[in-house]
Scaffold this active site. Sequence first.
Site, PDB file in Angstrom:
ATOM      1  N   LYS A 193       0.847  -1.203   0.000  1.00 16.25           N
ATOM      2  CA  LYS A 193       0.000   0.000   0.000  1.00 16.25           C
ATOM      3  C   LYS A 193       0.879   1.248   0.000  1.00 16.25           C
ATOM      4  O   LYS A 193       0.624   2.216  -0.711  1.00 16.25           O
ATOM      5  CB  LYS A 193      -0.945  -0.014   1.218  1.00 16.25           C
ATOM      6  CG  LYS A 193      -2.069  -1.027   1.052  1.00 16.25           C
ATOM      7  CD  LYS A 193      -2.838  -1.324   2.323  1.00 16.25           C
ATOM      8  CE  LYS A 193      -3.820  -2.472   2.075  1.00 16.25           C
ATOM      9  NZ  LYS A 193      -4.518  -2.946   3.268  1.00 16.25           N
ATOM     10  N   GLN A 224      -4.973  -1.915   9.436  1.00 18.83           N
ATOM     11  CA  GLN A 224      -4.801  -3.232   8.810  1.00 18.83           C
ATOM     12  C   GLN A 224      -5.376  -4.341   9.701  1.00 18.83           C
ATOM     13  O   GLN A 224      -5.014  -4.448  10.873  1.00 18.83           O
ATOM     14  CB  GLN A 224      -3.305  -3.479   8.537  1.00 18.83           C
ATOM     15  CG  GLN A 224      -3.011  -4.725   7.750  1.00 18.83           C
ATOM     16  CD  GLN A 224      -3.530  -4.658   6.309  1.00 18.83           C
ATOM     17  OE1 GLN A 224      -3.388  -3.660   5.616  1.00 18.83           O
ATOM     18  NE2 GLN A 224      -4.162  -5.726   5.865  1.00 18.83           N
ATOM     19  N   ASP A 250     -11.448   2.170   3.676  1.00 19.76           N
ATOM     20  CA  ASP A 250     -11.761   0.738   3.513  1.00 19.76           C
ATOM     21  C   ASP A 250     -13.274   0.514   3.402  1.00 19.76           C
ATOM     22  O   ASP A 250     -13.718  -0.576   3.048  1.00 19.76           O
ATOM     23  CB  ASP A 250     -11.254  -0.055   4.737  1.00 19.76           C
ATOM     24  CG  ASP A 250      -9.887  -0.678   4.488  1.00 19.76           C
ATOM     25  OD1 ASP A 250      -9.539  -0.872   3.303  1.00 19.76           O
ATOM     26  OD2 ASP A 250      -9.181  -0.972   5.472  1.00 19.76           O
TER      27      ASP A 250
END
Length: 285
Positions: A52, A96, A119
């Site tokens: 990322k 994460q 997200d």
Amino acid sequence: MYKLIDGKEISAAVKERVKNEVAILNSKGISVGLAVIIVGEDPASKIYVANKKKACEQLGIRSMEYALDADTTEEELLELINTLNEEKSVNGILCQLPLPKHLDEKIIINAISPEKDVDAFHPHNVGRIMIGDYDFVPCTPAGIMEMLKYEGIEVEGKTCVVIGRSNIVGKPMGMLLLHKNGTVTICHSRTKNLLEICREADILVAAVGKAEFVTADMVKEGAVVIDVGMNRIDGRLCGDVDFENVKEKASAITPVPGGVGPMTIAMLMQNTLTAAKRQNGVCDE
Ligand code: NAP
């Protein structure tokens, strides 16, 4: 003859588009920033976070990594999230997953400001997807919709079957296909007659997490087959679809690797760009 849907090519096109838009924002004095929080030492998570970060660098997005110890308390993590929520230079925040067991993922996800939730896991954004009025979509289903669009695959009126009902893939996938006027069935481990249901699908999405679960007898002649799975057999990465046999029946199919996987990070970059635009009052062209 089937068409191979090339996730590398399509994700490169998305990234190029994002890169150009980031450059335009930069020229107006607006920077784009993504904060990535990782707690603990999970090796797979570390690789995802590194990828990322690399994508951000390629696209001119500022990435800020917060690597926290595995024994970080919930209070400490929430404090960091609150600080990032307030920080103007941070447009997107992602934490994460999975988190270490002593941290409650629901509490952590809910703490991220919905405007920075790139997200799209926050209940606010999940609800907006439900009603079809959304800025962010979870990156994997968003990537699949981008692939269908890129390949000119029409969803309207099609029979769509999604195998898997997770909050991050199966459910939002079903909603996105529905919003495009597909007729959608979402299957799961308690589904009866899975074989018959899958055989009806014009578009079949497999998000099961079981290697080569979808076999040729489950696929209609000419179906579009999207394989979300990332499984390992003897160290080899393989999908949820028995690619070698299914490809002979499909009109179009995604490979693993090189299919849905590369799209996920590209769509994260897209969501981060969208967040920056919204926060700075920049309208879409
Ligand atoms: P998940 O949360 O484990 O969900 C799996 C789903 O499959 C569940 O809804 C489960 O049903 C269903 N299922 C399991 N066995 C079944 C069976 N025999 N028949 C029908 N349905 C069955 O997984 P996920 O997070 O959605 O991920 C799915 C796969 O995609 C995994 O391989 C994951 O690694 C991969 N993935 C890839 C990407 C990418 O970027 N390419 C991103 C995310 C995930 P129940 O709900 O009834 O248990």
